[in-house]
Design a protein around this motif. Structure first.
Motif, PDB file in Angstrom:
ATOM      1  N   MET A   1       7.882  -2.311   9.776  1.00  0.00           N
ATOM      2  CA  MET A   1       6.722  -3.119   9.409  1.00  0.00           C
ATOM      3  C   MET A   1       6.922  -4.578   9.858  1.00  0.00           C
ATOM      4  O   MET A   1       6.040  -5.175  10.447  1.00  0.00           O
ATOM      5  CB  MET A   1       6.535  -3.052   7.898  1.00  0.00           C
ATOM      6  CG  MET A   1       5.229  -3.635   7.410  1.00  0.00           C
ATOM      7  SD  MET A   1       5.035  -3.306   5.625  1.00  0.00           S
ATOM      8  CE  MET A   1       3.370  -3.949   5.383  1.00  0.00           C
TER       9      MET A   1
ATOM     10  N   TYR B   1       1.387  -2.768   9.837  1.00  0.00           N
ATOM     11  CA  TYR B   1       0.707  -1.981   8.801  1.00  0.00           C
ATOM     12  C   TYR B   1       1.674  -1.244   7.888  1.00  0.00           C
ATOM     13  O   TYR B   1       1.287  -0.829   6.791  1.00  0.00           O
ATOM     14  CB  TYR B   1      -0.252  -0.975   9.449  1.00  0.00           C
ATOM     15  CG  TYR B   1       0.428   0.051  10.319  1.00  0.00           C
ATOM     16  CD1 TYR B   1       0.600  -0.167  11.683  1.00  0.00           C
ATOM     17  CD2 TYR B   1       0.918   1.230   9.786  1.00  0.00           C
ATOM     18  CE1 TYR B   1       1.238   0.765  12.485  1.00  0.00           C
ATOM     19  CE2 TYR B   1       1.551   2.175  10.582  1.00  0.00           C
ATOM     20  CZ  TYR B   1       1.707   1.926  11.931  1.00  0.00           C
ATOM     21  OH  TYR B   1       2.340   2.846  12.717  1.00  0.00           O
TER      22      TYR B   1
ATOM     23  N   GLU C   1       6.731   3.289  10.044  1.00  0.00           N
ATOM     24  CA  GLU C   1       6.249   4.538  10.643  1.00  0.00           C
ATOM     25  C   GLU C   1       7.420   5.357  11.130  1.00  0.00           C
ATOM     26  O   GLU C   1       8.282   4.860  11.856  1.00  0.00           O
ATOM     27  CB  GLU C   1       5.350   4.190  11.845  1.00  0.00           C
ATOM     28  CG  GLU C   1       4.793   5.384  12.580  1.00  0.00           C
ATOM     29  CD  GLU C   1       3.564   5.952  11.891  1.00  0.00           C
ATOM     30  OE1 GLU C   1       2.808   5.160  11.300  1.00  0.00           O
ATOM     31  OE2 GLU C   1       3.378   7.174  11.928  1.00  0.00           O
TER      32      GLU C   1
ATOM     33  N   PRO D   1       4.082   9.996   5.282  1.00  0.00           N
ATOM     34  CA  PRO D   1       3.366  10.228   4.023  1.00  0.00           C
ATOM     35  C   PRO D   1       2.673   8.957   3.542  1.00  0.00           C
ATOM     36  O   PRO D   1       2.991   7.861   3.979  1.00  0.00           O
ATOM     37  CB  PRO D   1       4.483  10.598   3.056  1.00  0.00           C
ATOM     38  CG  PRO D   1       5.695   9.906   3.596  1.00  0.00           C
ATOM     39  CD  PRO D   1       5.516   9.844   5.091  1.00  0.00           C
TER      40      PRO D   1
ATOM     41  N   VAL E   1       1.662   6.722  -2.231  1.00  0.00           N
ATOM     42  CA  VAL E   1       1.386   7.608  -3.363  1.00  0.00           C
ATOM     43  C   VAL E   1       0.307   8.593  -2.911  1.00  0.00           C
ATOM     44  O   VAL E   1      -0.404   8.336  -1.947  1.00  0.00           O
ATOM     45  CB  VAL E   1       0.892   6.844  -4.620  1.00  0.00           C
ATOM     46  CG1 VAL E   1       2.019   6.083  -5.289  1.00  0.00           C
ATOM     47  CG2 VAL E   1      -0.244   5.904  -4.282  1.00  0.00           C
ATOM     48  N   HIS E   2       0.210   9.708  -3.605  1.00  0.00           N
ATOM     49  CA  HIS E   2      -0.804  10.709  -3.267  1.00  0.00           C
ATOM     50  C   HIS E   2      -2.103  10.299  -3.931  1.00  0.00           C
ATOM     51  O   HIS E   2      -2.577  10.946  -4.849  1.00  0.00           O
ATOM     52  CB  HIS E   2      -0.348  12.081  -3.725  1.00  0.00           C
ATOM     53  CG  HIS E   2       0.962  12.483  -3.144  1.00  0.00           C
ATOM     54  ND1 HIS E   2       2.098  12.545  -3.882  1.00  0.00           N
ATOM     55  CD2 HIS E   2       1.316  12.790  -1.876  1.00  0.00           C
ATOM     56  CE1 HIS E   2       3.101  12.897  -3.104  1.00  0.00           C
ATOM     57  NE2 HIS E   2       2.666  13.052  -1.883  1.00  0.00           N
ATOM     58  N   MET E   3      -2.653   9.227  -3.463  1.00  0.00           N
ATOM     59  CA  MET E   3      -3.792   8.616  -4.135  1.00  0.00           C
ATOM     60  C   MET E   3      -4.716   8.009  -3.099  1.00  0.00           C
ATOM     61  O   MET E   3      -4.257   7.394  -2.154  1.00  0.00           O
ATOM     62  CB  MET E   3      -3.264   7.525  -5.064  1.00  0.00           C
ATOM     63  CG  MET E   3      -4.299   6.911  -5.965  1.00  0.00           C
ATOM     64  SD  MET E   3      -3.528   5.725  -7.126  1.00  0.00           S
ATOM     65  CE  MET E   3      -3.851   4.191  -6.231  1.00  0.00           C
TER      66      MET E   3
ATOM     67  N   ALA F   1      -9.233   4.402   1.047  1.00  0.00           N
ATOM     68  CA  ALA F   1      -7.963   3.853   1.513  1.00  0.00           C
ATOM     69  C   ALA F   1      -6.773   4.520   0.849  1.00  0.00           C
ATOM     70  O   ALA F   1      -6.854   4.974  -0.286  1.00  0.00           O
ATOM     71  CB  ALA F   1      -7.921   2.350   1.249  1.00  0.00           C
ATOM     72  N   ARG F   2      -5.689   4.559   1.598  1.00  0.00           N
ATOM     73  CA  ARG F   2      -4.414   5.065   1.091  1.00  0.00           C
ATOM     74  C   ARG F   2      -3.328   4.015   1.344  1.00  0.00           C
ATOM     75  O   ARG F   2      -3.371   3.326   2.367  1.00  0.00           O
ATOM     76  CB  ARG F   2      -4.011   6.340   1.831  1.00  0.00           C
ATOM     77  CG  ARG F   2      -4.852   7.527   1.474  1.00  0.00           C
ATOM     78  CD  ARG F   2      -4.399   8.752   2.253  1.00  0.00           C
ATOM     79  NE  ARG F   2      -5.195   9.897   1.894  1.00  0.00           N
ATOM     80  CZ  ARG F   2      -4.999  10.647   0.799  1.00  0.00           C
ATOM     81  NH1 ARG F   2      -4.000  10.383  -0.006  1.00  0.00           N
ATOM     82  NH2 ARG F   2      -5.785  11.658   0.534  1.00  0.00           N
ATOM     83  N   ALA F   3      -2.385   3.953   0.452  1.00  0.00           N
ATOM     84  CA  ALA F   3      -1.261   3.025   0.640  1.00  0.00           C
ATOM     85  C   ALA F   3      -0.267   3.620   1.626  1.00  0.00           C
ATOM     86  O   ALA F   3       0.032   4.813   1.577  1.00  0.00           O
ATOM     87  CB  ALA F   3      -0.575   2.759  -0.688  1.00  0.00           C
ATOM     88  N   TYR F   4       0.200   2.792   2.540  1.00  0.00           N
ATOM     89  CA  TYR F   4       1.162   3.233   3.549  1.00  0.00           C
ATOM     90  C   TYR F   4       2.578   2.892   3.090  1.00  0.00           C
ATOM     91  O   TYR F   4       2.789   1.874   2.456  1.00  0.00           O
ATOM     92  CB  TYR F   4       0.867   2.496   4.866  1.00  0.00           C
ATOM     93  CG  TYR F   4       0.957   3.403   6.065  1.00  0.00           C
ATOM     94  CD1 TYR F   4      -0.144   4.155   6.465  1.00  0.00           C
ATOM     95  CD2 TYR F   4       2.138   3.517   6.788  1.00  0.00           C
ATOM     96  CE1 TYR F   4      -0.056   5.002   7.561  1.00  0.00           C
ATOM     97  CE2 TYR F   4       2.227   4.361   7.888  1.00  0.00           C
ATOM     98  CZ  TYR F   4       1.126   5.103   8.260  1.00  0.00           C
ATOM     99  OH  TYR F   4       1.208   5.942   9.344  1.00  0.00           O
TER     100      TYR F   4
ATOM    101  N   GLU G   1       6.152   1.326   3.357  1.00  0.00           N
ATOM    102  CA  GLU G   1       6.456   0.041   3.982  1.00  0.00           C
ATOM    103  C   GLU G   1       7.910  -0.087   4.426  1.00  0.00           C
ATOM    104  O   GLU G   1       8.261  -1.061   5.102  1.00  0.00           O
ATOM    105  CB  GLU G   1       6.081  -1.092   3.016  1.00  0.00           C
ATOM    106  CG  GLU G   1       4.605  -1.025   2.615  1.00  0.00           C
ATOM    107  CD  GLU G   1       4.073  -2.285   1.972  1.00  0.00           C
ATOM    108  OE1 GLU G   1       4.832  -3.254   1.817  1.00  0.00           O
ATOM    109  OE2 GLU G   1       2.864  -2.294   1.633  1.00  0.00           O
TER     110      GLU G   1
END
Lengths: 333, 333, 333, 333
Positions: C143, C222, C225, C242, C245-247, C256-259, C261
C-alpha cells in the motif's frame, strides 16, 4: 413508461411495427411522435377504429386501464397493459372477461419474467434442477419514494409495489395458500397520514409447502434493489442485483462499485423483451406469456396482504385452476 | 464443543490459563487432557472446590447447564456457559439469580457477537453511520440436519437455532415488540413426527419501529449460511458469508467458489474471542459482554416464536430494562 | 517480525515450545519476554549453547542472517530464517552448506506457501486438475513504501519484493528458463536517487513452456495486494485478495468493501502455519517444506531480473536438480 | 460480423437508416436483406454510386478493406471499417490518405471504447480521479481458437488479437515508447507449424512513464475474458468480466456463476454504440471517435511487438502528434 414503451417498440422490437402514438395531451403526443418519426394523435377512439392496427399498448394512469382494455377488446385489438388492471377487483374481472369474450389477447406488464437472469433461474427450477423448493426470498426496493401525490393515487403499497413480487413468486414457485403482511411507515410521517406504509415484509406459504418472504421498501437509499433467492433440496439459486457498470473503483482501504439506482437501469432488456414477446404472440397467434388471470391472481394476493396487515392475522387463500387461469378466493372472509 | 473450547483456551486465549478439563466420561477427559498436556478429571465438584481456579467453561448437554451454573456460583467461580441456559424458563431465571446472588460473572456463548464482521457492522450501526434502522434481515442455515436423536432433545427449532438470531437482532437493532413465526417440515417427515420443523421464517417488529425477518433452515444443502443485512436511513450494511478459500475455480463457462460448510469453518475467530473476552472480564473485573439476562431475553423470544407458530398469530412482548438487564413478558397471554 | 513470530510460537504453534527470546537490544528483549511470559536474553551465543533448545527462529536484519545460520548450524540447532539468506550469493551458499554439513534443518520464510488459499490452488494444480499450465500471473503490491532508509539497505526491489513471487512461481508452476524485468521509479524521485524502482513487471518463461508475469509495486495506494491467476488447459484458478471484513457498506449509489492494507492482515494463518510446520519437521524429523536451496533459487532469479533490467534484455537461466535442490546458473553471462 | 452490424444498424441505431446490404455472395445478401426487410445487392460499386447514401460500413475479409475504403472515399462516402485496415502498412497509409484527401470520415471498429464499463473507467482517468498512472494491465482471451484456416490468414497473433489492447492502452493511458513481446505455442503444435502463437505477454512502457502488460490467449478454455486494471497515484480502477447472467447457482459446498463465452456476449452495447456514434458523426459533421490514424498507431505497435518477439529484444518507438493523429516510428530499426 408510455414514452419508454414507444421507444422500445420503435427501436427494439423486430416483430412489432409502431404506427401511432396517442396521448390525451397533444404536446406530449406530438413530441413523442416527432422524436420517433411516427404518426401521433390524441384520440384513443381513432386508434382502435384504425383497421390497419392489430394491437395497442396501454401505459396510462391505472384508473383508465380497465375501460381502455374493454374498448380495445370491443374493437378487436389485442392489448398489452401495464399492471395493475385496476385498483378494484370488479373492473379487473370485467376487463378480463371482455378480452376473453372478444377473443383477443391480453398481456400484463410483469416485466421481470422477461429478464434473462430471472428467466434463467426459473427455467432451471422448472427443469427440476433445484429439487423441491424450501424457501423463496425476494427483495424489491426503490431508492427514493415517489411524490405523496403519486402515493395517494397508487392504490396502496401492496398493489403498487408488492404486486410484482407476488407475480414472481407464483411464476417461480407456484400458487400461494397463505399470506401475512407486516408494514411500517418509518421514513416520513406523511406515509402514515395517508394510511400507507414505506416498508413491508410479506410472508407466504406456498401450496407445495415452501415458505416465502418478500421484503419491500420505498426508501432503500443506497439504490434500486431487485434480487431473489430460491432454496431447494438439490440446489439454491440467487438472482443478484448487478453493478451499474462492471467496474471497481479502489481508493485507500476501499473497493467500491456503483449500484443501480432505478428499474430502468436494472432492466435494460426486460421491458423490451415483454413487448417483443407480446408482438410475437399476436403475429403467430401464440398464448401470451402473462395473462389477465395472472394479473388478477396477483391483485387478489395484494388484497389478502392488505387485509392481513389490517387485521393482524394470516389470511388463507383458496385457488382453483380453471379454463382461463387461477381464481383466488380468500378463505373464511 | 467442549473439546473445541478447551483447545481454544489452551492455545488461543492469552488471558486465560487452562488448568483442568473435566468430563464425566473418563476416556474423553483423559484423551483431551493428554492432547492438550493438561490435568484432567471426571469430577465437576472437585473442580469448583479447587481454590486456584477462577472460572469454569460449561459445554455439556443443556439439561445440566442450570445446575452446574448454580453449583459453580455457590463455589464462587465465574461461569461461561453455552446457550441456552435451560430448555425451561424457571431454571434459567434461577441460574441467573444464583450468579447474581453470588456476585460472580456469567457469560453465555452467543459467539456471533465476537466475529470481526458482525462486530464491525454493529459498531458502525451504534456510531450512527446507518441512521435509523428500517429493515433487519438475517439467515442462519445448516447444511445438513443433526440426528433425530439430537432433534428430540433440542428443545425445538427456535431454541436450538433461532436463539442466536434473536440475540443478534437485539444486539444489532434493539428490543423487540412483536414476533410471528412460520415453520414447516419439508425435507423429512421425521421432523413432523417429533412435532418439529426444518425451515422457519420469523417476523420481528422492533421497539424502534424497524421490521425484521429471520430465515432458518436445517437443510440448506449447499453449505452453512450465516449472513445479515441491516438497512437504514443513511446506509445499509451486509455481512456476507465468506468463501471457504479466497479462490475461484474456472472451468468451461463457469466460475466457482467453495462455500463454507459448518459453523466451525465460518467462525475461526469468534469462538476463541468470546472466551478471551470472558477471561479478560474475569481478570480485570469488567462486565461480561453477553449476560445471563441476554440469554433469558433470547429464550423468551424463542418461547414467543413457538407460541406464535402454534396459535397462528403475532405475539406481542413487553420488555423492561431493569437493574440486571431486560425482562421480556408476553403481552396478553 | 521477530515479535510477531515470537507471539505465534507462544500462542499458536502446538508443536513448538517457545523457551527464550533474544534481542541485542535489552529493552526489546525484556519487553517481548515479559509480554509473553518467557525467558529473555541479549545473547544469541548463550541461546545456541543451551542444550535444551532444538531450534532457533531468526528474524533480524538480513546482513546478520548468514552468520547466525552458520553459528546455529555449528551448534547443531535447526534454523528457521526470514528471507533472504543474504544480499550476496556467496554467503547464501555458505550458509546452506553449513546447515547441510551439520545435518540440521534450514527453513526459509516464504510464508505464502502456507496460506490456505494458495495451498488449495497449488494442490489442485499438482493433482492435474488444471491440466497443462499456459499462463501464470501474480501481483504483489504494498500500500505504501517503507522508509528510504529501509530501501537503501533492502538489497534492491527484486530481492526485497519480487523474491516472494519467484518462490511462488517455482512452487506453483515449476522451474524458470528466462526472465526479463522492467522497472520504473514513478511515485518519488527518491527511488531513482538511490538507483531503485517503485514499480516493476517481470516476465517469466517456465521450463514447461508456460508464460508468466509478475507485477509489483511499493505504492499501490488502495491497499495490500497479493493475488494470483494460473490458466491451464483444463481449468484456471484465481487466488483473490480478500476483503478486510466480510462486509459490504452501501451508501447512495455505491457498495463498498474494506481492502486489506498489510501483509499481516492478509496472512492471519500463513505466518503461524510456517512456524508450526517447521516445528513439526524438527519434532518428527521430516523434510522442511521450504529449503535453503529454494531460497537460493529465488535469489538467483532476483539477480537475473536485476541484470535483465540493467542490460535491457531477457536473461536465460539453466537449472539443474541435484541432491540438494535446484542450482540456477545464468546462461551466457 | 457483417450480419451483426446490419442488424444493429437496422434495429438499434436511431441516427442511421440502413438502406442496403451488399455481399458478393448473392445468397447471403438476399438472406440478410430479407431478414431485415432491406434492399440487397451484390455490387459494392452500385452502392457507392448511389447518391442517396451517405456512408458505408465495411465488414469483409481484411484483404479487401483498404481497396474498398479507397473506392468509397473516391465516391465521397463516409466509411466505418473493421480493424485492421490492412495486414500491410503501405495500404493502411494509402487508405487513410485517400479518406483524408476526399474529406470523408473514416472510423475503425475498436468497439471496446464504446462499452459503458471501459468508457466509465477512461472518463474518470481523464478527469484526473486516478492521479498519475503507474500500471496498466489488461487481458484479452478467447475461449477457443478459430480454425487454422483463419489463423493462417489472420496476419498473425498480434494484429489479430493484441491490436485491440494496443488501442485500449493508448486510449486509456497514452502513447507508448517501448514494447516487448513474448509468445508461445502451447495448446497445439499447429500454431507453431504456421509460425504463430496461441498465448502472449506484451510489455509496454508508456511515454508518461507508466508500465503496462497485456496478456492474450486463444485458448483460455473457461470463457471469453476481457478485463483491465489501471493503477494510479490516487486510485485504481478495474474493469471486470461480467457473469453471463446475474445469477449464482449453489450446490453442496459450491457457488457457481456462468462466465461469458464470446465477445458477442461480452459486448451487448459496444458494437451498436460504435455504429450509432459513427452515424452521429456523419449526421452532425463531428469528428469520429476512432480514426484511421488510431488504427495505424495500433498497427505499428503490432509490428513492433512482432519484431520484438522475433529479435528477443525490447523495441523502442517514436511517436509524433501531427495534424492528423499520431505517427509511430520504430527507433533504430
Amino acid at each position: 413508461m408510455g414514452r419508454y414503451h414507444a421507444a422500445s417498440l420503435a427501436g427494439y422490437c423486430p416483430s412489432a411495427e409502431l404506427v401511432r402514438v396517442v396521448d390525451a395531451d397533444e404536446t406530449v403526443a406530438q413530441e413523442v411522435g416527432r422524436d420517433l418519426g411516427i404518426e401521433w394523435s390524441t384520440s384513443f377512439n381513432d386508434l382502435i377504429k384504425d383497421e390497419s392496427i392489430d394491437a395497442v399498448v396501454i401505459a396510462v394512469p391505472t384508473s383508465f386501464h380497465a375501460d381502455l382494455i374493454i374498448e380495445a377488446a370491443g374493437a378487436g385489438k389485442h392489448v398489452f397493459c401495464e399492471k395493475p388492471i385496476s385498483l378494484e377487483r370488479q373492473p379487473t374481472v370485467e376487463a378480463i372477461a371482455a378480452t376473453r369474450g372478444a377473443g383477443i389477447k391480453l398481456q400484463i406488464g410483469f416485466h421481470r419474467r422477461f429478464d434473462p437472469d430471472w428467466a434463467a433461474a426459473t427455467s432451471r427450477i422448472r427443469a427440476g434442477d433445484l429439487g423441491e423448493v424450501y424457501l423463496f426470498r425476494t427483495s424489491l426496493r426503490d431508492m427514493k419514494p415517489p411524490t405523496m401525490e403519486y402515493i395517494k393515487g397508487s392504490g396502496g403499497f401492496f398493489i403498487d409495489v408488492t404486486i410484482h413480487d407476488f407475480d414472481t413468486a407464483r411464476w417461480m414457485v407456484g400458487e400461494i395458500d397463505e399470506v401475512m403482511a407486516f408494514g411500517a411507515a418509518l421514513s416520513d410521517k406523511a406515509f402514515a397520514e395517508v394510511e400507507d406504509i414505506d416498508n413491508a415484509l410479506i410472508f407466504l406459504r406456498f401450496h407445495n409447502g415452501a415458505l416465502g418472504v418478500i421484503d419491500n421498501s420505498r426508501v432503500a437509499g443506497y439504490g434500486y434493489e431487485c434480487s431473489t433467492e430460491v432454496m431447494g433440496s438439490k440446489a439454491t439459486v440467487r438472482v443478484d442485483n448487478p453493478s451499474r457498470v462492471h467496474m471497481q473503483w479502489l481508493t485507500p482501504g476501499q473497493a467500491a462499485r456503483a449500484y443501480v439506482e432505478s428499474f430502468i437501469e436494472r432492466y435494460p432488456i426486460a421491458y423490451r423483451a415483454e413487448l417483443e414477446q407480446f408482438a410475437l404472440a399476436v403475429c403467430d397467434d401464440l398464448p401470451v406469456p402473462v395473462t389477465g388471470e395472472d394479473a388478477l391472481a396477483a391483485f387478489d394476493l395484494c388484497t389478502a396482504a392488505h387485509l392481513s396487515m389490517q387485521q393482524r392475522r394470516p389470511v388463507s387463500l383458496r385457488h382453483e385452476s380453471g379454463l382461463h387461469g387461477v381464481a383466488y378466493e380468500m378463505a373464511g372472509t
